[in-house]
Scaffold this motif. Structure first.
Motif, short mmCIF file in Angstrom:
data_model
loop_
_atom_site.label_atom_id
_atom_site.label_comp_id
_atom_site.label_asym_id
_atom_site.label_seq_id
_atom_site.Cartn_x
_atom_site.Cartn_y
_atom_site.Cartn_z
N LYS A 1 85.47 6.74 46.17
CA LYS A 1 85.94 5.54 46.86
C LYS A 1 84.78 4.65 47.32
O LYS A 1 85.01 3.51 47.70
N ARG A 2 83.57 5.18 47.27
CA ARG A 2 82.42 4.45 47.78
C ARG A 2 81.69 3.70 46.66
O ARG A 2 80.57 4.02 46.29
N LYS A 3 82.40 2.66 46.15
CA LYS A 3 81.76 1.84 45.12
C LYS A 3 80.53 1.12 45.66
O LYS A 3 79.60 0.79 44.91
N ASP A 4 80.52 0.86 46.99
CA ASP A 4 79.37 0.20 47.60
C ASP A 4 78.12 1.07 47.50
O ASP A 4 77.00 0.58 47.31
N VAL A 5 78.31 2.38 47.62
CA VAL A 5 77.18 3.30 47.50
C VAL A 5 76.68 3.34 46.05
O VAL A 5 75.47 3.37 45.81
N ALA A 6 77.62 3.31 45.10
CA ALA A 6 77.23 3.30 43.69
C ALA A 6 76.37 2.07 43.39
O ALA A 6 75.34 2.16 42.70
N LYS A 7 76.78 0.91 43.92
CA LYS A 7 76.03 -0.31 43.70
C LYS A 7 74.62 -0.21 44.31
O LYS A 7 73.63 -0.58 43.67
N ALA A 8 74.54 0.33 45.52
CA ALA A 8 73.25 0.47 46.19
C ALA A 8 72.35 1.46 45.44
O ALA A 8 71.14 1.26 45.33
N TYR A 9 72.97 2.53 44.93
CA TYR A 9 72.20 3.54 44.19
C TYR A 9 71.64 2.96 42.90
O TYR A 9 70.48 3.20 42.54
N ILE A 10 72.45 2.17 42.18
CA ILE A 10 71.99 1.55 40.94
C ILE A 10 70.84 0.58 41.22
O ILE A 10 69.85 0.54 40.49
N GLN A 11 70.98 -0.20 42.29
CA GLN A 11 69.91 -1.12 42.66
C GLN A 11 68.62 -0.36 43.00
O GLN A 11 67.52 -0.78 42.64
N TYR A 12 68.79 0.77 43.68
CA TYR A 12 67.64 1.59 44.06
C TYR A 12 66.92 2.11 42.82
O TYR A 12 65.69 2.07 42.72
N ALA B 1 74.34 11.08 36.03
CA ALA B 1 75.49 11.84 36.53
C ALA B 1 75.84 11.43 37.96
O ALA B 1 77.03 11.34 38.32
N VAL B 2 74.82 11.18 38.77
CA VAL B 2 75.08 10.72 40.15
C VAL B 2 75.80 9.38 40.13
O VAL B 2 76.77 9.17 40.89
N GLU B 3 75.37 8.47 39.27
CA GLU B 3 76.03 7.16 39.17
C GLU B 3 77.51 7.32 38.81
O GLU B 3 78.39 6.68 39.40
N VAL B 4 77.77 8.18 37.80
CA VAL B 4 79.16 8.38 37.36
C VAL B 4 80.02 8.91 38.50
O VAL B 4 81.14 8.42 38.75
#
Length: 741
Positions: free
Chosen positions: A72-83, A63-66
């Motif tokens: 607007k912070r796609k960069d945060v989504a990418k970092a979160y997925i990597q984490y 749910a956090v990823e979605v």
């Protein structure tokens, strides 16, 4: 709205929104734009109120990823997925590393946890794969929160935790007479009752092997001589019947003739029936000897538990004074002395001589000659060990010399030291009973945590408070395991719960084992009393009377609390002087990492086994006996006394008798002697040189160095873990073993 969370280990905990916010914040810190508190608050609030009342960790993270992808912070989504991916990899890394060590046959504490298990073979690898993946499952799903915490923080060790889900029990003393007289079914075939000594010997092996596959500990035969004795006579009768055919005469009146002893003798000068009987005796003795040879050979070659471990077996004997029983003992001892194969010392079964006044201990006793032979065999082959039936705590009021089944009232032991005798729920006996499970507490860590208290009495009071709390946790853990074990069905243990365990003959296959397993024991063990006392007083019990008094007080307190637990939980709790093998180094390694190197406490790679005087402490055997003796009556779950001697003991059986004399004098329950024994595998040459690298006879360097690791032997130290190797290198001999008065 989210209220509870299902964690990866299956536990259900209250929801904590701070964990969501912290995870998003960490991801933002790995981007160029940094934190955005408003977005953190917005996303976390949305997930909380839109979520289901109970969600899994993975569902919440999805749910956090979605929500991050929608922002607007796609960069945060990418970092979160990597984490998330990195965390997943980290969780798998430990298992991967352990598996690679097994695959690459690395010699470490995982692959060398059990010295008699060859983890390098395919079957051994499969056992280790299963073991290392099962333990986390137990931690995650079968242990309570407080127990998991105690294990995680190095206060408690649950033995055979990998077998926990199987609901299996630890060990059993086999009523072999039931197997021999009734036969048994194992797998697809049935074994008929025995009629001759050869069959009885084979069935003894098979029953030990089958039972071990149903349990996670060792198997023992409590009265080997009594059980096999009838088949000596039946074999004699067979020989007489063969002679009837040869002579064409009826010798049936000699079938049950009185035979004082089964000894082979020359037939010269013998005539008539005397010659016939002696010939049959000679033939019978030869058959018994071959049967005992076969028994020892089989116990050192057949495998159990996935085909990678020789059956962890023990036999108790020495108190049958019948001619037939004496024959069994004499020939098992002779076969042991001769060795197996090319003359190697047999590792199994662990043999235990039952020493008893009036039976086999004094020169006037019927079996004294066999006792002398037993000591001669021990001087060369390490076995038999000696259990002292005359120790005050090993006696039974029901024992009578004229009772043909007196073995029912004799304590028997497993080779490593496990003892089962007292019983709150039935007869006081070892037979048909065993240990259900045991766990060991780290009394050294408790003592280390009290070292900062300057006042001695306050320091000791703090230790006892900690000890009391940990004993409570351990007792609950053992009861929890019992409650899990009792849900097993009898059909899960086809031999154990039909022929062996006391009361199991009344069970049907689809009935639970609950009604019978409480006949067994639950053991609370300990190791490192020496290091514990060093932390509390500055000296161990071998070097200080003050420390000895405290040591006895500590173990007495454990014994008294165990009595309380037996009443509260209605189980047979007992204190066990733990035979630590892999555990001796595990506790130490983690304590040293937490507390650093503490002289006399964490400065070696191992903690001293149970209540033993440290192996590195130079003292006489007499002093060691005096120090360790008081603990034997306190540790009725099992104990052992060792004496280390140097030189070649082969021609000095008197030193073995001296040790048994000390056991008698100081009320020690179980003990043995350690010494060096080398064998050249190329030419068979043997000696006791501790530093032998090359054979002085043929120059060969293929040297088998036999050593005792806990209560059992290991033919090569290549399979010993680092902690036990370190302990082996520290061992010193105990000098001055005078004849007890």
């Amino acid at each position: 709205m989210i209220q509870t969370v299902v964690k990866r280990d299956g536990r259900i905990v209250g929801f904590n929104e701070q964990k969501i916010m912290a995870a998003i914040r960490k991801a933002m810190l790995h981007t160029e734009k940094g934190e955005d508190e408003n977005l953190i608050e917005k996303i976390s609030s949305h997930i909380i109120y839109k979520g289901k009342p109970q969600m899994t960790v993975e569902a919440i993270q999805d749910a956090v990823e979605v929500e991050l992808m929608r922002s607007k912070r796609k960069d945060v989504a990418k970092a979160y997925i990597q984490y998330r991916n990195q965390r997943s990899i980290a969780r798998k890394a430990k298992t991967r590393d352990v598996f690679l060590d097994i695959v690459n046959i690395k010699s470490n504490d995982v692959t060398r946890e059990n010295a008699n298990m060859n983890a390098d073979t395919p079957a051994g690898m499969m056992m280790k794969f299963a073991s290392e993946t099962t333990k986390p499952f137990v931690d995650d799903y079968l242990l309570s929160e407080e127990v998991r915490d105690a294990v995680e923080h190095n206060y408690l060790h649950i033995h055979d935790k990998d077998y926990y889900p199987t609901k299996s029990l630890t060990c059993c003393q086999h009523p072999l007479d039931r197997i021999l007289n009734e036969g048994f079914t194992a797998g697809h075939g049935s074994s008929r009752p025995a009629k001759r000594i050869e069959t009885a010997s084979v069935l003894a092996c098979i029953s030990l092997e089958c039972a071990q596959n149903e349990m996670h500990g060792g198997q023992a035969i409590p009265a080997f001589d009594f059980y096999l004795a009838p088949f000596v006579r039946s074999s004699f009768v067979e020989e007489m019947k063969s002679l009837e055919k040869l002579y064409g005469q009826d010798f049936s009146h000699l079938y049950q003739c009185e035979i004082d002893d089964y000894l082979s003798r020359d037939l010269d000068g013998l005539e008539g029936e005397e010659r016939v009987v002696q010939f049959a005796v000679n033939r019978t003795v030869a058959r018994v000897h071959q049967s005992m040879e076969a028994f020892i050979h089989n116990m050192n070659t057949i495998h159990s538990r996935g085909g990678n471990q020789v059956v962890f077996s023990s036999i108790n004997y020495g108190t049958d004074i019948s001619a037939e029983g004496r024959c069994v003992v004499r020939e098992i001892l002779k076969s042991t002395y001769e060795g197996v194969g090319n003359g190697e010392t047999a590792i199994f079964p662990i043999q235990i001589w039952k020493k008893k006044r009036g039976v086999n201990y004094q020169p006037q006793d019927r079996n004294y000659d066999l006792y002398q032979l037993a000591c001669k065999v021990t001087a060369r082959r390490f076995f038999p060990n000696f259990i002292n039936l005359d120790a005050t705590f090993n006696q039974s009021d029901a024992w009578r010399l004229d009772d043909p089944k007196r073995y029912l009232n004799e304590v028997a032991t497993m080779g490593c030291r496990t003892r089962v005798f007292e019983n709150r729920f039935g007869e006081k006996t070892s037979i048909g009973r065993g240990n259900l499970s045991f766990s060991t507490i780290n009394i050294v860590k408790l003592a280390i945590e009290c070292m900062d208290v300057e006042d001695r009495q306050q320091r000791i009071d703090k230790f006892f408070a900690k000890l009391d709390n940990l004993l409570e946790v351990t007792a609950r853990q053992l009861d929890e395991r019992f409650q899990f074990q009792k849900t097993a069905f009898a059909k899960q243990f086809p031999l154990l719960m039909s022929k062996l365990w006391i009361g199991s003959d009344k069970l049907k296959g689809d009935e639970s084992v609950e009604s019978v397993i409480n006949q067994g024991t639950l053991g609370i063990g300990f190791i490192g009393l020496a290091e514990c006392l060093k932390a509390l007083t500055g000296r161990h019990h071998g070097e200080s009377d003050e420390a000895q008094q405290l040591g006895v007080k500590i173990v007495t307190y454990m014994r008294d609390r165990v009595k309380d637990f037996s009443e509260r939980y209605q189980h047979n709790y007992s204190v066990l002087a733990t035979p630590a093998e892999g555990l001796s180094g595990k506790f130490t390694k983690r304590d040293r990492k937490q507390f650093g190197v503490i002289p006399g406490v964490t400065d070696r790679d191992y903690y001293t086994n149970s209540n033993h005087v440290p192996v590195y402490y130079k003292c006489s055997a007499l002093h060691k006996a005096q120090v360790e003796a008081p603990y034997h009556q306190l540790t009725l779950g099992g104990h052992i006394f060792y004496v280390e001697i140097d030189g070649d003991a082969t021609h000095n059986p008197q030193v073995i008798m001296n040790v048994v004399d000390m056991m008698d004098k100081y009320n020690l329950g179980y003990g043995s002697v350690n010494h060096n024994r080398n064998r050249c595998m190329d030419c068979g040459y043997e000696n006791a040189d501790a530093e032998l690298e090359a054979c002085p006879k043929c120059g060969g360097r293929h040297i088998d160095k036999l050593q005792r690791i806990t209560g059992y032997l290991v033919g090569t130290t290549d399979r010993w873990n680092n902690a036990k190797l370190s302990e082996l290198n520290d061992r010193v001999t105990h000098v001055d073993t005078p004849q007890a008065q």
